[in-house]
Enzyme design. Structure first.
Site: not given
Length: 431
Positions: A16, A44
């Site tokens: 992340d 993503h």
């Protein structure tokens, strides 16, 4: 003439970090974007023309019309998930048009079966209080099937369907012996696979041969890492890790490239630290700062929707990841999230019993017990999200970036100051 080398984007924390955004920015100048590990457990987010796309299995370059995208042999593929991902993103905007002609799928990649996902959930429940924090996407069980050599590959689906059926039934039998309550609608599953076989057939190829051909033709090839170094099966905070190699070594095994084909390694680092799921997290903040970072940074998992745990930037983690991956440049993301803080801490050492630890502890118990040594940096307490020039940043923000360079020994080339593609600052080399 020297052969073209690949550039790679890797996460240096627990995922992340914002890898997708950097890949999206770099993909503008790339001919090819390739994935080499993981599956649709990755998440993503890419923002194009104010449209937010969420990619899990698709390489983040799929939004660029001139960019070929490769899913390599090291990736595990859940075909229903792939098509669901395409449909969801196509409904958001026009940037995926023509995706079928640009996506290449390795014939050696392993298939994630629905039963793998069920088993993933059952295994997690079995662990009770010792849960790993899996995404329940079937990634671990699929890599397990691969390791014990009864996995199903894309090439199996492309071949004689009768043989595929036999192999599928063997996998079902294996897991039903381990989990007697596991229910599998064999006929429905096989019918679905027959349909997917014809859908993906035009995209399936020998991607190892293909990527080598791209390089011989001097195409610009960008590799997109999934998950991150601290989630790597070998080098991460085991057992709270994923089931693949998320480090630079995964490129060789997940795409069939030799080490000398790797050029620049771009490491993505969030300006603070987050992780999803359980496992050691030395700089985690359980109070006001952690809550602030979670709220201001919108820290919720793209794949699971779970709240991310938040804490200060940990340079022990970053330096460990830089060492393993041979990072040549850093992309420091979400610097704007720190805007309102008066003082910002950076972890610079771990201590145990008053002694500084030289490396990253392998033991989760040790990592849970370390004392963290911090340096304090002054905050800038102003909005930097509209700034696009490094020199225009407050001096305190510039100092924070330079401190990361000093502590890591790696230059910071990009700074992220917002989710949009344009919200990126190019950092001039240090004088």
């Amino acid at each position: 003439m020297a052969q073209q080398k690949v550039a790679v984007v890797l996460g240096l924390q627990w995922g992340d970090e914002g890898k997708g955004k950097l890949v999206d920015v770099l993909a503008e100048d790339a001919d090819v974007v390739a994935r080499f590990a993981g599956g649709n457990n990755a998440g993503h987010t890419v923002v194009v023309d104010n449209i937010s796309y969420d990619f899990h299995l698709l390489p983040s370059g799929i939004g660029h019309a001139k960019c070929d995208c490769v899913i390599g042999n090291g990736v595990v593929i859940h075909l229903p998930g792939l098509y669901e991902e395409v449909e969801k993103n196509m409904a958001k905007g026009p940037h995926l048009q023509g995706w079928q002609s640009r996506l290449k799928i390795s014939d050696r990649a392993h298939l994630v079966l629905d039963l793998h996902q069920k088993v993933d959930g059952m295994k997690e429940e079995e662990r009770g209080l010792d849960k790993i924090g899996t995404t329940k996407k079937g990634i671990g069980p699929t890599y397990s099937s691969k390791a014990i050599r009864h996995g199903l590959r894309v090439c199996d689906l492309m071949g004689d369907f009768g043989i595929f059926k036999q192999k599928f039934l063997q996998v079902v039998e294996h897991y039903q012996k381990l989990f007697p309550s596991l229910e599998v609608d064999v006929d429905a599953q096989l019918k679905a696979f027959e349909g997917y076989a014809e859908k993906v057939r035009p995209m399936v190829t020998d991607t190892t041969l293909l990527v080598h051909r791209y390089l011989k033709e001097n195409k610009r090839v960008l590799l997109e890492g999934a998950n991150a170094t601290m989630l790597d099966l070998d080098f991460g905070t085991y057992p709270y890790v994923t089931s693949s190699s998320c480090c630079v070594g995964g490129i060789c095994t997940g795409l069939g490239l030799p080490p000398q084909a790797v050029g620049d390694v771009y490491g993505v680092v969030k300006a603070y630290t987050t992780r999803v799921g359980d496992g050691a997290f030395p700089t985690e903040d359980f109070a006001e700062v952690g809550n602030y970072l979670q709220t201001k940074g919108h820290e919720y998992g793209v794949t699971t929707g779970r709240k991310r745990r938040c804490g200060w930037l940990d340079m022990m983690v970053v330096n460990y990841a830089c060492m393993i991956n041979g990072v040549t440049k850093i992309c420091l993301t979400k610097l704007d999230v720190l805007d309102e803080l008066e003082t910002i801490k950076i972890a610079v050492a771990y201590k145990k019993g008053g002694e500084a630890l030289l490396g990253m502890p392998a033991s989760q118990q040790v990592l849970n017990e370390v004392e963290v040594e911090y340096v304090d940096m002054p905050g800038w307490q102003t909005n930097i999200s509209e700034i696009r020039d490094f020199e225009a940043l407050p001096t305190q923000a510039q100092a924070y970036v330079r401190k990361v360079e000093e502590l890591s020994g790696v230059p910071v080339k990009w700074i992220g100051v917002g989710p949009a593609r344009e919200a990126m600052i190019i950092v001039p080399p240090r004088q």
